[in-house]
Design an enzyme around this catalytic site. Structure first.
Site, PDB file in Angstrom:
ATOM      1  N   CYS A 132      38.229  37.303  30.017  1.00 58.14           N
ATOM      2  CA  CYS A 132      38.635  38.195  31.100  1.00 58.14           C
ATOM      3  C   CYS A 132      39.720  39.196  30.697  1.00 58.14           C
ATOM      4  O   CYS A 132      40.125  40.033  31.508  1.00 58.14           O
ATOM      5  CB  CYS A 132      39.097  37.366  32.285  1.00 58.14           C
ATOM      6  SG  CYS A 132      37.837  36.199  32.832  1.00 58.14           S
ATOM      7  N   HIS A 136      46.821  40.175  37.127  1.00 56.32           N
ATOM      8  CA  HIS A 136      45.519  39.568  36.868  1.00 56.32           C
ATOM      9  C   HIS A 136      45.029  38.917  38.163  1.00 56.32           C
ATOM     10  O   HIS A 136      43.860  39.060  38.520  1.00 56.32           O
ATOM     11  CB  HIS A 136      45.638  38.541  35.738  1.00 56.32           C
ATOM     12  CG  HIS A 136      44.326  38.023  35.252  1.00 56.32           C
ATOM     13  ND1 HIS A 136      43.335  38.848  34.777  1.00 56.32           N
ATOM     14  CD2 HIS A 136      43.827  36.754  35.179  1.00 56.32           C
ATOM     15  CE1 HIS A 136      42.285  38.112  34.418  1.00 56.32           C
ATOM     16  NE2 HIS A 136      42.560  36.845  34.672  1.00 56.32           N
ATOM     17  N   GLU A 163      51.196  33.206  36.631  1.00 60.57           N
ATOM     18  CA  GLU A 163      51.446  34.638  36.426  1.00 60.57           C
ATOM     19  C   GLU A 163      52.713  35.067  37.160  1.00 60.57           C
ATOM     20  O   GLU A 163      53.474  35.909  36.659  1.00 60.57           O
ATOM     21  CB  GLU A 163      50.254  35.481  36.885  1.00 60.57           C
ATOM     22  CG  GLU A 163      50.414  36.959  36.518  1.00 60.57           C
ATOM     23  CD  GLU A 163      49.203  37.814  36.851  1.00 60.57           C
ATOM     24  OE1 GLU A 163      49.181  38.981  36.420  1.00 60.57           O
ATOM     25  OE2 GLU A 163      48.286  37.319  37.547  1.00 60.57           O
ATOM     26  N   LYS A 206      41.416  42.327  42.465  1.00 59.67           N
ATOM     27  CA  LYS A 206      40.351  41.325  42.603  1.00 59.67           C
ATOM     28  C   LYS A 206      40.188  40.863  44.049  1.00 59.67           C
ATOM     29  O   LYS A 206      39.157  40.286  44.406  1.00 59.67           O
ATOM     30  CB  LYS A 206      40.633  40.138  41.686  1.00 59.67           C
ATOM     31  CG  LYS A 206      40.550  40.484  40.200  1.00 59.67           C
ATOM     32  CD  LYS A 206      40.890  39.290  39.330  1.00 59.67           C
ATOM     33  CE  LYS A 206      40.828  39.646  37.848  1.00 59.67           C
ATOM     34  NZ  LYS A 206      41.919  40.538  37.415  1.00 59.67           N
ATOM     35  N   HIS A 240      36.289  39.294  40.682  1.00 61.94           N
ATOM     36  CA  HIS A 240      36.724  39.244  39.282  1.00 61.94           C
ATOM     37  C   HIS A 240      35.588  39.743  38.396  1.00 61.94           C
ATOM     38  O   HIS A 240      34.569  39.076  38.255  1.00 61.94           O
ATOM     39  CB  HIS A 240      37.105  37.818  38.931  1.00 61.94           C
ATOM     40  CG  HIS A 240      37.792  37.672  37.608  1.00 61.94           C
ATOM     41  ND1 HIS A 240      37.889  38.709  36.690  1.00 61.94           N
ATOM     42  CD2 HIS A 240      38.420  36.602  37.031  1.00 61.94           C
ATOM     43  CE1 HIS A 240      38.541  38.281  35.624  1.00 61.94           C
ATOM     44  NE2 HIS A 240      38.870  37.014  35.810  1.00 61.94           N
ATOM     45  N   PHE A 288      40.423  33.155  29.406  1.00 59.08           N
ATOM     46  CA  PHE A 288      40.225  31.793  28.925  1.00 59.08           C
ATOM     47  C   PHE A 288      40.450  31.761  27.418  1.00 59.08           C
ATOM     48  O   PHE A 288      40.012  32.655  26.687  1.00 59.08           O
ATOM     49  CB  PHE A 288      38.794  31.328  29.212  1.00 59.08           C
ATOM     50  CG  PHE A 288      38.547  30.887  30.638  1.00 59.08           C
ATOM     51  CD1 PHE A 288      39.571  30.808  31.564  1.00 59.08           C
ATOM     52  CD2 PHE A 288      37.271  30.522  31.039  1.00 59.08           C
ATOM     53  CE1 PHE A 288      39.339  30.383  32.868  1.00 59.08           C
ATOM     54  CE2 PHE A 288      37.020  30.098  32.341  1.00 59.08           C
ATOM     55  CZ  PHE A 288      38.054  30.029  33.253  1.00 59.08           C
TER      56      PHE A 288
END
Length: 412
Positions: free
Chosen positions: A163, A302, A313, A334, A339, A398
């Site tokens: 991502c 994010h 975050e 998002k 996403h 990830f």
């Protein structure tokens, strides 16, 4: 001396519009591109919603033969790249094609083609597998097809960091131009993974929201968040060396002044619990851009709407900006488009550019109430109109991949 790098073109295919103008107008209206999944029957799935691209017709962006040889993620990439190039007004007949780079990523490539070909393999045997399986499936084909379609012959690469792919690609393009490897570059990400195996796989990770209300399924930083909503699309931008842009009197949207990239070395799916990796990426971007926490007006987070990401975050933002963290407006795109995985960074970068251009920071739709440690300004309840000069945009992938870009309003 590192060269200055500016943004001169924008292109997007999104769940809220198939060009930048429509996308941004719907963002300003507070629209949500999330709805019931139409690509397959979800009866056996806990997850019912996704953020699909609507009314995309490939032949409007490329010839039929070319479209047939591309999977959807490559089609989205080529369409967004064409818009970005047209917006930039770069004329390839007047350019050295070897000075034009393409650095466009996809986190996954074509899950659809893999699924279709596997079904053929099982039901009809290996002879029925398409000879185009591999060139349609592999992630680098977004960049490759853009290069072929638009005639850019310079550096052509594909950063794959889940991502964080789109943001890392823009960062690498920024570096290539800074150090003279290219005069301009098409950069960003593309993704199209809303299919049976994609939704099943992320569901098995318990990463996806099972909420069936499109307005609240993706609710970053909310105390009731329960996972992200899969989206799709592409965000491609033209980055250009400043003097090259000035020479051709290009419209300059913004300047990229910093880039930070780190690895958590912690866990395959969870960010570092103390936010140290993401914080370091932000710090590196700010150091390069010669700014401090007090200079940052806005952070496009994010912000996935997963329990761990949003908490960690937030810790990262506090660690990077220290006592200035509470003065910064933070939002998550998002919340409106889901996403987009490897394409998220590209589309969110465009959101930041438009925020700088128009002084508009969209609200984090669907989010209503935070929890104890989530105590920053997440633009909940209403958009914010203010002068926006200095912006950070974060992407986390990830594997522990962290990427941050620093954008600023262009000053001569």
């Amino acid at each position: 001396m590192k060269k200055r790098v500016v943004v001169t073109g924008l292109g997007a295919i999104t769940p809220l519009g198939n060009n930048v103008s429509d996308y941004w107008e719907n963002i300003k209206k507070g629209q949500v591109g999330i709805d019931k999944i139409t690509y397959f029957d979800t009866s056996a799935y806990k997850v019912k919603l996704a953020a699909e691209v609507k009314n995309f017709v490939a032949k409007e962006y490329m010839d039929f033969k070319s479209a047939k040889r591309m999977d959807l993620f490559s089609q989205y990439a080529v369409a967004a790249a064409r818009e970005a190039m047209e917006d930039s007004k770069i004329n390839m007949e007047e350019e050295d094609p070897y000075r034009g780079a393409v650095i466009v990523g996809s986190g996954i490539g074509s899950l659809q083609e893999m699924q279709k070909s596997y079904n053929k393999l099982i039901t009809k045997g290996p002879a029925k597998v398409s000879p185009l399986l591999v060139p349609m499936m592999i992630t680098n084909m977004a960049a490759g097809n853009i290069s072929i379609a638009l005639g850019l012959k310079g550096k052509c690469t594909n950063v794959v960091t889940a991502c964080a792919s789109g943001t890392h690609c823009i960062g690498d393009a920024f570096r290539a131009i800074q150090y003279g490897d290219a005069d301009f570059a098409l950069a960003g990400g593309s993704e199209a993974s809303i299919c049976e195996i994609g939704v099943a796989g992320f569901s098995a990770l318990t990463a996806l929201s099972t909420n069936e209300d499109p307005r609240t399924a993706s609710r970053p930083f909310d105390k009731n968040r329960d996972g992200f909503v899969m989206g799709e699309g592409a965000g491609i931008v033209v980055l250009e060396e400043l003097e090259h842009a000035k020479k051709r009197q290009a419209k300059i949207y913004a300047e990229v002044t910093g880039y930070g990239a780190t690895g958590d070395a912690f866990h395959i799916t969870s960010p570092a619990e103390d936010g140290s990796g993401a914080a370091k990426a932000m710090e590196l971007a700010m150091i390069e851009g010669k700014v401090s926490g007090s200079d940052i007006d806005y952070i496009n987070a994010h912000g996935t709407s997963t329990p761990l990401n949003d908490l960690y975050e937030t810790r990262a933002i506090k660690k990077a900006l220290k006592d200035k963290a509470k003065d910064v407006v933070i939002n998550s795109t998002k919340s409106m488009i889901g996403h987009l995985l490897g394409a998220a960074g590209g589309v969110e970068f465009i959101t930041c550019v438009k925020s700088i251009e128009e002084g508009f920071i969209h609200q984090t739709i669907g989010s209503k109430e935070t929890e104890e440690e989530l105590d920053l300004n997440y633009a909940i309840g209403a958009p914010i109109e203010k002068e926006v000069d200095c912006v950070l945009t974060n992407s986390l992938g990830f594997g522990g991949h962290n990427a941050t870009l620093l954008l600023r309003k262009y000053v001569q």
